[in-house]
Design a protein around this motif. Structure first.
Motif, mmCIF file in Angstrom:
data_model
loop_
_atom_site.group_PDB
_atom_site.id
_atom_site.type_symbol
_atom_site.label_atom_id
_atom_site.label_comp_id
_atom_site.label_asym_id
_atom_site.label_seq_id
_atom_site.Cartn_x
_atom_site.Cartn_y
_atom_site.Cartn_z
ATOM 1 N N TRP A 1 0.773 -1.220 0.029
ATOM 2 C CA TRP A 1 0.075 -0.001 -0.114
ATOM 3 C C TRP A 1 0.800 1.137 -0.002
ATOM 4 O O TRP A 1 0.515 2.246 -0.833
ATOM 5 C CB TRP A 1 -0.906 0.084 1.161
ATOM 6 N N LEU A 2 1.951 1.397 1.152
ATOM 7 C CA LEU A 2 2.847 2.570 1.090
ATOM 8 C C LEU A 2 3.602 2.605 -0.349
ATOM 9 O O LEU A 2 3.874 3.707 -0.705
ATOM 10 C CB LEU A 2 3.603 2.340 2.061
ATOM 11 N N ASP A 3 3.933 1.660 -0.942
ATOM 12 C CA ASP A 3 4.556 1.494 -2.259
ATOM 13 C C ASP A 3 3.943 2.306 -3.310
ATOM 14 O O ASP A 3 4.281 3.238 -4.061
ATOM 15 C CB ASP A 3 5.012 0.269 -2.820
ATOM 16 N N ASN A 4 2.584 2.061 -3.284
ATOM 17 C CA ASN A 4 1.849 2.491 -4.386
ATOM 18 C C ASN A 4 1.220 4.074 -4.092
ATOM 19 O O ASN A 4 1.322 4.808 -4.850
ATOM 20 C CB ASN A 4 0.496 1.708 -4.256
ATOM 21 N N PHE A 5 0.995 4.431 -2.630
ATOM 22 C CA PHE A 5 0.687 5.631 -2.399
ATOM 23 C C PHE A 5 2.082 6.582 -2.506
ATOM 24 O O PHE A 5 1.629 7.741 -3.200
ATOM 25 C CB PHE A 5 0.325 5.686 -0.673
ATOM 26 N N LEU A 6 3.048 6.185 -2.106
ATOM 27 C CA LEU A 6 4.371 7.235 -2.400
ATOM 28 C C LEU A 6 4.914 7.029 -3.491
ATOM 29 O O LEU A 6 5.539 8.133 -3.949
ATOM 30 C CB LEU A 6 5.574 6.568 -1.446
ATOM 31 N N LEU A 7 4.692 6.076 -4.687
ATOM 32 C CA LEU A 7 4.918 6.337 -5.859
ATOM 33 C C LEU A 7 4.158 7.429 -6.446
ATOM 34 O O LEU A 7 4.833 8.168 -7.260
ATOM 35 C CB LEU A 7 4.748 5.077 -6.628
ATOM 36 N N SER A 8 3.097 7.652 -6.190
ATOM 37 C CA SER A 8 2.006 8.585 -6.725
ATOM 38 C C SER A 8 2.645 10.007 -6.096
ATOM 39 O O SER A 8 2.906 10.941 -6.891
ATOM 40 C CB SER A 8 0.651 8.521 -6.402
ATOM 41 N N ARG A 9 3.192 10.235 -4.832
ATOM 42 C CA ARG A 9 3.681 11.241 -4.262
ATOM 43 C C ARG A 9 4.905 11.694 -5.021
ATOM 44 O O ARG A 9 5.055 12.949 -5.263
ATOM 45 C CB ARG A 9 3.670 11.063 -2.585
ATOM 46 N N ILE A 10 5.581 10.795 -5.571
ATOM 47 C CA ILE A 10 6.785 11.557 -6.104
ATOM 48 C C ILE A 10 6.295 11.742 -7.387
ATOM 49 O O ILE A 10 7.042 12.856 -7.851
ATOM 50 C CB ILE A 10 7.803 10.117 -6.598
ATOM 51 N N GLY A 11 5.283 11.424 -8.188
ATOM 52 C CA GLY A 11 4.853 11.837 -9.505
ATOM 53 C C GLY A 11 4.218 13.303 -9.137
ATOM 54 O O GLY A 11 4.548 14.273 -9.967
ATOM 55 N N THR A 12 3.621 13.718 -8.170
ATOM 56 C CA THR A 12 3.044 14.961 -7.994
ATOM 57 C C THR A 12 4.224 15.971 -7.517
ATOM 58 O O THR A 12 4.147 16.997 -7.890
ATOM 59 C CB THR A 12 1.958 15.037 -6.821
ATOM 60 N N GLU A 13 5.213 15.357 -6.613
ATOM 61 C CA GLU A 13 6.351 16.188 -6.276
ATOM 62 C C GLU A 13 7.062 16.622 -7.599
ATOM 63 O O GLU A 13 7.496 18.092 -7.641
ATOM 64 C CB GLU A 13 7.396 15.509 -5.508
ATOM 65 N N MET A 14 7.271 15.864 -8.753
ATOM 66 C CA MET A 14 7.850 16.181 -9.683
ATOM 67 C C MET A 14 7.189 17.149 -10.521
ATOM 68 O O MET A 14 7.827 18.205 -11.296
ATOM 69 C CB MET A 14 8.444 14.971 -10.685
ATOM 70 N N LEU A 15 5.924 16.998 -10.885
ATOM 71 C CA LEU A 15 4.991 17.989 -11.421
ATOM 72 C C LEU A 15 5.293 19.352 -10.816
ATOM 73 O O LEU A 15 5.359 20.323 -11.444
ATOM 74 C CB LEU A 15 3.720 17.437 -11.360
ATOM 75 N N THR A 16 4.769 19.500 -9.490
ATOM 76 C CA THR A 16 4.926 20.650 -8.795
ATOM 77 C C THR A 16 6.418 21.315 -8.796
ATOM 78 O O THR A 16 6.369 22.544 -8.781
ATOM 79 C CB THR A 16 4.473 20.555 -7.449
ATOM 80 N N SER A 17 7.201 20.477 -8.724
ATOM 81 C CA SER A 17 8.660 20.958 -8.487
ATOM 82 C C SER A 17 9.130 21.562 -10.117
ATOM 83 O O SER A 17 9.628 22.502 -10.079
ATOM 84 C CB SER A 17 9.826 19.939 -8.097
ATOM 85 N N GLN A 18 8.814 20.825 -11.029
ATOM 86 C CA GLN A 18 8.785 21.346 -12.275
ATOM 87 C C GLN A 18 8.064 22.691 -12.544
ATOM 88 O O GLN A 18 8.774 23.826 -13.300
ATOM 89 C CB GLN A 18 8.419 20.527 -13.376
ATOM 90 N N TYR A 19 7.164 22.886 -11.960
ATOM 91 C CA TYR A 19 6.531 24.070 -12.408
ATOM 92 C C TYR A 19 7.162 25.163 -11.360
ATOM 93 O O TYR A 19 7.298 26.373 -12.174
ATOM 94 C CB TYR A 19 4.761 24.067 -11.613
ATOM 95 N N MET A 20 7.489 24.940 -10.338
ATOM 96 C CA MET A 20 8.225 26.107 -9.460
ATOM 97 C C MET A 20 9.484 26.426 -10.126
ATOM 98 O O MET A 20 10.234 27.559 -10.132
ATOM 99 C CB MET A 20 8.343 25.585 -8.109
ATOM 100 N N ALA A 21 10.204 25.512 -10.711
ATOM 101 C CA ALA A 21 11.342 25.513 -11.333
ATOM 102 C C ALA A 21 11.439 26.618 -12.525
ATOM 103 O O ALA A 21 12.242 27.510 -12.974
ATOM 104 C CB ALA A 21 12.035 24.331 -11.813
ATOM 105 N N CYS A 22 10.022 26.349 -13.241
ATOM 106 C CA CYS A 22 9.725 27.419 -14.407
ATOM 107 C C CYS A 22 9.546 28.851 -13.944
ATOM 108 O O CYS A 22 9.926 29.828 -14.501
ATOM 109 C CB CYS A 22 8.731 26.773 -15.179
ATOM 110 N N VAL A 23 8.901 28.878 -12.737
ATOM 111 C CA VAL A 23 8.422 30.218 -12.225
ATOM 112 C C VAL A 23 9.421 30.841 -11.535
ATOM 113 O O VAL A 23 9.903 32.193 -11.767
ATOM 114 C CB VAL A 23 7.394 29.984 -11.023
ATOM 115 N N SER A 24 10.570 30.098 -11.018
ATOM 116 C CA SER A 24 11.626 30.558 -10.278
ATOM 117 C C SER A 24 12.805 29.929 -10.462
ATOM 118 O O SER A 24 13.349 29.219 -9.695
ATOM 119 C CB SER A 24 11.289 30.722 -8.712
#
Length: 391
Positions: free
Chosen positions: A159-182
């Protein structure tokens, strides 16, 4: 509150104020609407994103459009995953995580996706701050459910593998956006298309030595960590190995591997009365045209066979668990005590099509092998699978 649309940002100018229709509703009605939205998005299929797509999302508006399309799906699915856990509401920590995801989903869905980017930027900043404490809360919450609901360690790990794998994906998306903004140092992406694995391993080695000194203040000398590089494509230092990757992910994995080896080396040398210089940790970086391979070798006594499989468990740790989200986020990766470092490192490797393995000889030492995709179009994120039958 105003009801948003399900459209994303376009490259064209935002609509005029007169063209935006506002609908005022009560808070109760809004919650009903958001619950329906969660149900709608939770059954959608997220897109498996490649490093090439992240590199192409190189402007704030492109990155915002990708995030606004993907994040509601991923947040809704994680909300559902928690709600499907028997007894989740009896855990204060899991209830906190549920609220974090609910608030993030709500903030995203109340944005006007055709408007200016500033509100989206503020939502993403708040979201990233809010989510920093998720990992220790999840680990502690699932530990509670293991005792109150009788979940097996295998069920919890899956369960945690599945949940945290998704968290890595959302982290990458939001980090990419912030890298573009700043942008930092002119870098408008979290992906470095010329990532230098040897340099990152050297930085991780320095960080692991600092952690060891902090954890063992009476050390008379530093742990010895050396980094070697072998590239079949070039023998010249000026043309040393480079490949497209997310440097912060590689750094995290290497710190976890090296701090574990450093700790084992310090304790093994103390027991055998040997100087640390006689037990060096050697990192070897190699590659061909398809993959990058990194080996971490130590001679710190190895892992006993009876616990070798459990090192990948979120419920296993060689030190008492620390229930301190603030310390976790401030220190980054403490030398030991959470029991999530190795399994989370393996997830970071898996996320973009790589792998992480351990081979240990009890009484001798351990070799860790990390393999990463070298071509950005082949480095594709691994998406979570349905967990409805896991627990």
């Amino acid at each position: 509150p105003q009801l948003p649309s399900r459209r994303g940002w376009s490259e064209g100018p935002p609509p005029s104020a007169s063209s935006i229709e506002e609908v005022q509703i009560s808070e109760d009605r809004l919650n009903e609407f958001l619950q329906a939205e969660v149900a709608f998005f939770a059954v959608q299929s997220p897109q498996s994103i490649t490093l090439r797509q992240i590199l192409d999302a190189s402007t704030p508006r492109r990155a915002a459009r990708l995030s606004h399309k993907e994040l509601p799906i991923r947040f809704a699915q994680r909300i559902r995953e928690i709600e499907e856990l028997p007894g989740w509401q009896s855990s204060t920590k899991l209830s906190q995580v549920h609220q974090m995801y609910w608030q993030s989903f709500r903030d995203l869905r109340l944005l006007e996706p055709t408007g200016p980017l500033e509100p989206f930027t503020e939502v993403v900043k708040e979201m990233k701050t809010r989510m920093r404490g998720v990992i220790p809360l999840l680990a502690s919450g699932m530990n509670e459910l293991q005792h109150t609901q009788g979940f097996s360690e295998h069920q919890i790990n899956e369960w945690l593998d599945n949940f945290l794998l998704s968290r890595i994906g959302t982290e990458m998306l939001t980090s990419q956006y912030m890298a573009c903004v700043s942008p930092e140092k002119g870098q408008t992406s979290i992906v470095d298309d010329a990532c230098d694995p040897k340099s990152i391993c050297e930085q991780a080695g320095k960080h692991a030595r600092r952690l060891a000194r902090r954890h063992y203040p009476n050390l008379k000398m530093d742990v010895q960590i050396t980094v070697e590089s072998h590239d079949t494509q070039s023998s010249e230092e000026a043309n040393r190995l480079r490949f497209p990757y997310v440097p912060q992910y590689l750094f995290y994995i290497m710190v976890e591997l090296l701090k574990n080896s450093a700790r084992a080396t310090v304790e093994h040398c103390a027991e055998s009365s040997q100087p640390l210089k006689e037990r060096p940790i050697v990192v070897t970086v190699a590659a061909d045209t398809k993959q990058v391979g990194i080996r971490v070798h130590d001679a710190a006594g190895g892992i006993p066979f009876n616990v070798a499989d459990r090192v990948w468990s979120y419920m296993y740790s060689t030190l008492p668990k620390r229930d301190d989200a603030t310390a976790f986020t401030q220190e980054g990766t403490p030398l030991a005590g959470y029991g999530v470092g190795l399994p989370l490192s393996r997830l970071y490797a898996r996320y973009l099509g790589g792998s992480l393995h351990l081979m240990s000889m009890p009484g001798v030492g351990t070799n860790a092998y990390l393999y990463l995709k070298r071509i950005e179009t082949e480095a594709r994120e691994e998406l979570p699978t349905s967990m409805s039958d896991a627990i």
